[in-house]
Design a protein around this motif. Sequence first.
Motif, PDB file in Angstrom:
ATOM      1  N   ALA A   9       0.848  -1.193   0.000  1.00  0.00           N
ATOM      2  CA  ALA A   9       0.000   0.000   0.000  1.00  0.00           C
ATOM      3  C   ALA A   9       0.877   1.234   0.000  1.00  0.00           C
ATOM      4  CB  ALA A   9      -0.903  -0.016   1.234  1.00  0.00           C
ATOM      5  N   GLY A  10       0.545   2.174  -0.879  1.00  0.00           N
ATOM      6  CA  GLY A  10       1.277   3.430  -0.948  1.00  0.00           C
ATOM      7  C   GLY A  10       0.333   4.594  -0.722  1.00  0.00           C
ATOM      8  N   ASP A  11       0.872   5.782  -0.652  1.00  0.00           N
ATOM      9  CA  ASP A  11       0.082   6.981  -0.447  1.00  0.00           C
ATOM     10  C   ASP A  11      -0.533   7.411  -1.780  1.00  0.00           C
ATOM     11  OD1 ASP A  11      -1.056   9.265   0.549  1.00  0.00           O
ATOM     12  OD2 ASP A  11       0.819  10.398   0.664  1.00  0.00           O
ATOM     13  N   GLY A  12      -1.799   7.068  -1.995  1.00  0.00           N
ATOM     14  CA  GLY A  12      -2.484   7.422  -3.236  1.00  0.00           C
ATOM     15  C   GLY A  12      -2.252   6.460  -4.379  1.00  0.00           C
ATOM     16  N   GLY A  13      -1.695   5.290  -4.081  1.00  0.00           N
ATOM     17  CA  GLY A  13      -1.454   4.316  -5.135  1.00  0.00           C
ATOM     18  C   GLY A  13      -0.818   3.051  -4.604  1.00  0.00           C
ATOM     19  N   LEU A  14      -0.336   2.258  -5.519  1.00  0.00           N
ATOM     20  CA  LEU A  14       0.315   0.998  -5.192  1.00  0.00           C
ATOM     21  C   LEU A  14       1.828   1.192  -5.271  1.00  0.00           C
ATOM     22  CD1 LEU A  14      -0.313  -2.050  -4.638  1.00  0.00           C
ATOM     23  CD2 LEU A  14       0.010  -2.409  -7.104  1.00  0.00           C
ATOM     24  N   ALA A  15       2.524   0.886  -4.182  1.00  0.00           N
ATOM     25  CA  ALA A  15       3.986   0.977  -4.172  1.00  0.00           C
ATOM     26  C   ALA A  15       4.554  -0.314  -4.749  1.00  0.00           C
ATOM     27  CB  ALA A  15       4.493   1.202  -2.755  1.00  0.00           C
ATOM     28  N   MET A  16       5.476  -0.159  -5.693  1.00  0.00           N
ATOM     29  CA  MET A  16       6.100  -1.307  -6.348  1.00  0.00           C
ATOM     30  C   MET A  16       7.607  -1.209  -6.172  1.00  0.00           C
ATOM     31  SD  MET A  16       5.745  -2.543 -10.320  1.00  0.00           S
ATOM     32  CE  MET A  16       7.113  -1.698 -11.100  1.00  0.00           C
ATOM     33  N   GLU A  17       8.196  -2.257  -5.639  1.00  0.00           N
ATOM     34  CA  GLU A  17       9.648  -2.309  -5.459  1.00  0.00           C
ATOM     35  C   GLU A  17      10.205  -3.511  -6.207  1.00  0.00           C
ATOM     36  OE1 GLU A  17      12.678  -3.151  -1.825  1.00  0.00           O
ATOM     37  OE2 GLU A  17      11.227  -1.533  -1.502  1.00  0.00           O
ATOM     38  N   VAL A  18      11.203  -3.260  -7.027  1.00  0.00           N
ATOM     39  CA  VAL A  18      11.867  -4.299  -7.812  1.00  0.00           C
ATOM     40  C   VAL A  18      13.281  -4.474  -7.285  1.00  0.00           C
ATOM     41  CG1 VAL A  18      12.796  -4.842 -10.106  1.00  0.00           C
ATOM     42  CG2 VAL A  18      10.540  -3.790  -9.901  1.00  0.00           C
ATOM     43  N   GLN A  19      13.717  -5.732  -7.150  1.00  0.00           N
ATOM     44  CA  GLN A  19      15.119  -6.038  -6.878  1.00  0.00           C
ATOM     45  C   GLN A  19      15.527  -7.075  -7.912  1.00  0.00           C
ATOM     46  OE1 GLN A  19      16.627  -6.513  -2.924  1.00  0.00           O
ATOM     47  NE2 GLN A  19      14.901  -5.419  -2.033  1.00  0.00           N
ATOM     48  N   ALA A  20      16.678  -6.835  -8.554  1.00  0.00           N
ATOM     49  CA  ALA A  20      17.045  -7.703  -9.667  1.00  0.00           C
ATOM     50  C   ALA A  20      18.551  -7.745  -9.860  1.00  0.00           C
ATOM     51  CB  ALA A  20      16.381  -7.180 -10.952  1.00  0.00           C
ATOM     52  N   PRO A  21      19.033  -8.826 -10.477  1.00  0.00           N
ATOM     53  CA  PRO A  21      20.433  -8.822 -10.906  1.00  0.00           C
ATOM     54  C   PRO A  21      20.626  -7.719 -11.945  1.00  0.00           C
ATOM     55  CG  PRO A  21      19.469 -11.028 -11.061  1.00  0.00           C
ATOM     56  CD  PRO A  21      18.349 -10.077 -10.793  1.00  0.00           C
TER      57      PRO A  21
END
Length: 195
Positions: free
Chosen positions: A25-37
């Motif tokens: 859950a984000g402030d006013g939207g969906l928080a998306m976090e990516v971790q990748a090689p």
Amino acid sequence: MDFAITHTWDSLAVNRDPVTLKLTAGDGGLAMEVQAPFFNDPPAPAGVPGEPFPGLWDYEVVEAFFLNSTTEQYLEVEVCPHGQHLLLLLSGKRNAWKQGLNLAYEASIYGDKWKGKALLPWRYFPPGVDKMNSYAIHGSGNGRTYEALYPILREEIKEGQGPDFHRLEYFQDFSLKDIMGPNWMQPESELWKEC
């Protein structure tokens, strides 16, 4: 909600640390976090970090798709390790009616890994999102690699078929309420009313 991309688009196992996607859950939207090689292949796009970049799918990128399976309206989010992004609103398979939208997105590279954080405003989501899929792409030429959270089954691949991230029938069930809470209601989007 956490996801790990552990297969190629055609269901072969990925033999390294997977790309991960975290949705909260984000402030006013969906928080998306990516971790990748971090492969650094191809090299960084020429666009300004933090700005939309057309054709970002031709670079090293992680993508997330959020679909209303009844209307086939969906949001496509693309982010890369160098800070560029691309958002597309689609109505029907591959039918983008709006793209290049602004996004609060930042990325950082540390050694052989990278991390990206974005806040996806609710106005970008079509009403009634009920399915999703996510992809990761890197490499150049014959070394181009396409990975999928929900890949195509090996026995369903036809001769000569290549990766196609708009195969909506392979998207899997997804509920924003699982992230936002059972009483949460998706805000109406004036943007999608234009479609």
